[in-house]
Scaffold this motif. Structure first.
Motif, PDB file in Angstrom:
ATOM      1  N   PRO A 179      -2.171  14.933  88.462  1.00  0.00           N
ATOM      2  CA  PRO A 179      -3.620  14.797  88.597  1.00  0.00           C
ATOM      3  C   PRO A 179      -3.974  14.027  89.852  1.00  0.00           C
ATOM      4  O   PRO A 179      -3.107  13.716  90.666  1.00  0.00           O
ATOM      5  N   ASN A 180      -5.232  13.670  89.996  1.00  0.00           N
ATOM      6  CA  ASN A 180      -5.695  12.918  91.159  1.00  0.00           C
ATOM      7  C   ASN A 180      -6.316  11.591  90.712  1.00  0.00           C
ATOM      8  O   ASN A 180      -7.343  11.601  90.027  1.00  0.00           O
ATOM      9  N   PRO A 181      -5.790  10.460  91.187  1.00  0.00           N
ATOM     10  CA  PRO A 181      -4.418  10.291  91.661  1.00  0.00           C
ATOM     11  C   PRO A 181      -3.515  10.061  90.457  1.00  0.00           C
ATOM     12  O   PRO A 181      -4.006   9.863  89.339  1.00  0.00           O
ATOM     13  N   ALA A 182      -2.228  10.079  90.649  1.00  0.00           N
ATOM     14  CA  ALA A 182      -1.280   9.876  89.550  1.00  0.00           C
ATOM     15  C   ALA A 182      -0.538   8.564  89.750  1.00  0.00           C
ATOM     16  O   ALA A 182       0.053   8.338  90.804  1.00  0.00           O
ATOM     17  N   SER A 183      -0.589   7.685  88.757  1.00  0.00           N
ATOM     18  CA  SER A 183       0.174   6.441  88.787  1.00  0.00           C
ATOM     19  C   SER A 183       1.458   6.658  88.013  1.00  0.00           C
ATOM     20  O   SER A 183       1.429   7.006  86.833  1.00  0.00           O
ATOM     21  N   ALA A 184       2.575   6.466  88.688  1.00  0.00           N
ATOM     22  CA  ALA A 184       3.869   6.804  88.106  1.00  0.00           C
ATOM     23  C   ALA A 184       4.772   5.571  88.038  1.00  0.00           C
ATOM     24  O   ALA A 184       5.313   5.137  89.066  1.00  0.00           O
ATOM     25  N   PRO A 185       4.951   4.971  86.852  1.00  0.00           N
ATOM     26  CA  PRO A 185       5.886   3.848  86.720  1.00  0.00           C
ATOM     27  C   PRO A 185       7.315   4.290  87.029  1.00  0.00           C
ATOM     28  O   PRO A 185       7.766   5.345  86.570  1.00  0.00           O
ATOM     29  N   VAL A 186       8.009   3.481  87.826  1.00  0.00           N
ATOM     30  CA  VAL A 186       9.366   3.803  88.257  1.00  0.00           C
ATOM     31  C   VAL A 186      10.311   2.675  87.855  1.00  0.00           C
ATOM     32  O   VAL A 186      10.001   1.488  88.054  1.00  0.00           O
ATOM     33  N   THR A 187      11.455   3.031  87.308  1.00  0.00           N
ATOM     34  CA  THR A 187      12.531   2.080  87.022  1.00  0.00           C
ATOM     35  C   THR A 187      13.760   2.496  87.817  1.00  0.00           C
ATOM     36  O   THR A 187      14.180   3.652  87.753  1.00  0.00           O
ATOM     37  N   ILE A 188      14.307   1.564  88.584  1.00  0.00           N
ATOM     38  CA  ILE A 188      15.505   1.825  89.374  1.00  0.00           C
ATOM     39  C   ILE A 188      16.700   1.179  88.685  1.00  0.00           C
ATOM     40  O   ILE A 188      16.725  -0.034  88.465  1.00  0.00           O
ATOM     41  N   GLY A 189      17.666   2.000  88.331  1.00  0.00           N
ATOM     42  CA  GLY A 189      18.848   1.491  87.635  1.00  0.00           C
ATOM     43  C   GLY A 189      19.667   0.547  88.498  1.00  0.00           C
ATOM     44  O   GLY A 189      19.867   0.792  89.695  1.00  0.00           O
ATOM     45  N   ALA A 190      20.138  -0.530  87.889  1.00  0.00           N
ATOM     46  CA  ALA A 190      20.969  -1.510  88.580  1.00  0.00           C
ATOM     47  C   ALA A 190      22.441  -1.203  88.338  1.00  0.00           C
ATOM     48  O   ALA A 190      22.839  -0.788  87.254  1.00  0.00           O
ATOM     49  N   GLY A 191      23.245  -1.402  89.389  1.00  0.00           N
ATOM     50  CA  GLY A 191      24.689  -1.220  89.253  1.00  0.00           C
ATOM     51  C   GLY A 191      25.335  -2.444  88.643  1.00  0.00           C
ATOM     52  O   GLY A 191      24.782  -3.546  88.683  1.00  0.00           O
ATOM     53  N   GLY A 192      26.500  -2.251  88.085  1.00  0.00           N
ATOM     54  CA  GLY A 192      27.234  -3.363  87.488  1.00  0.00           C
ATOM     55  C   GLY A 192      28.717  -3.090  87.516  1.00  0.00           C
ATOM     56  O   GLY A 192      29.174  -2.076  88.055  1.00  0.00           O
TER      57      GLY A 192
END
Length: 306
Positions: A78-91
């Motif tokens: 849609p206009n505009p689109a808010s997209a939550p992002v999670t970046i995986g952490a390495g271990g």
């Protein structure tokens, strides 16, 4: 021929409008990404964190499996689109998943599996960790059961009896290929990654390569690739163990496996690299052959690409 459906029979062929310019953006940390513009579509690329060599010392460790990597095209926004992002952490063990949420739908991939070490087995993941010495198999990939697959299996360890010089560990699987099984002279090589450049442009890269397996005795470590790092050789009995390198940040690469020489001088395995998410706002398009009536109606309503 079907009329008003792009010349396709049996399915809906959508006219995707909007003001996308084909530009791409990367997200390397947790937060909310705003997709600009009017109604349109995006292509997304998701790379989860790579697995580590499992953190053991005084052991020969399999290379860490790469984080799962996926490319998903033509998601309507849609206009505009808010997209939550999670970046995986390495271990040092299994990697964490990355994700992006668009219009309430979560798109994700699976963290990479950790490499095996005696007596602990490797783990499955987006791509599987390399097998421990003794000829044991690598971990399975694509544990998210995605189509197309997000990753591949890790390579098997060489069949020598641990900790003999033949007991080398397998390479971690990559998003583009399986990890290599270990020969008797070195650890296995990590599997190759997935190329994002054709989808997101030259600013992107090849992500989610597997880590190299560790070597025993005088054997060398296996090579990592595409964000995955090299496994370590068996260190000198008189030297200080050198830590295995971690997977490269924001590539989802697997960590390099530890080496061992049988004299309590093992080298620490490397952690997996963190993940990344790519978003490309697509330029308007209308594929297929459309009737003049459909073209006219779409232009009049402002939904036909110009």
């Amino acid at each position: 021929m079907s009329r008003g459906n792009g010349g396709l029979i049996g399915q809906v062929n959508k006219i995707i409008g909007g003001d996308g310019d084909g530009s791409s953006s990367s997200v390397t940390s947790n937060g909310t990404f705003t997709i600009p513009g009017t109604l349109g579509a995006v292509t997304i690329g998701i790379v989860s964190a790579g697995g580590g060599g499992d953190g053991g010392s005084n052991s020969v460790n399999g290379g860490g499996g790469a984080g799962g990597a996926r490319i998903i095209e033509d998601i309507l926004t849609p206009n505009p689109a808010s997209a939550p992002v999670t970046i995986g952490a390495g271990g040092l063990s299994k990697g964490a998943s990355s994700s992006i949420v668009i219009e309430g739908i979560t798109y994700t991939s699976t963290g990479g599996g950790s490499g095996g070490l005696v007596p602990q087995a490797n783990t499955n993941g987006g791509s599987g960790g390399g097998g421990d010495p003794g000829g044991n198999a690598g971990g399975n990939g694509n544990t998210g059961s995605f189509d197309p697959p997000e990753g591949n299996t890790g390579g098997a360890g060489s069949p020598g009896t641990y900790p003999s010089p033949n007991g080398n560990a397998g390479g971690g699987g990559g998003a583009g290929a399986v990890g290599s099984s270990a020969p008797t002279s070195a650890g296995g090589e990590g599997g190759t990654g997935l190329n994002f450049v054709p989808y997101f442009g030259p600013q992107a890269g090849i992500y989610a390569g597997g880590g190299g397996g560790g070597g025993a005795g005088s054997s060398s470590g296996g090579s990592g690739t595409d964000g995955g790092t090299n496994g370590k050789p068996g260190p000198s009995s008189s030297g200080t163990p050198t830590p295995g390198p971690s997977g490269i940040s924001n590539t989802g690469g697997g960590g390099g496996g530890a080496g061992y020489n049988g004299n309590q001088q093992g080298s620490q395995s490397g952690a997996g690299g963190s993940g990344i998410v790519w978003v490309k706002k697509l330029a308007p398009k209308a594929t297929g052959v459309w009737s003049m009536k459909t073209c006219f109606e779409s232009i009049k309503s402002g939904s036909w690409p110009t």
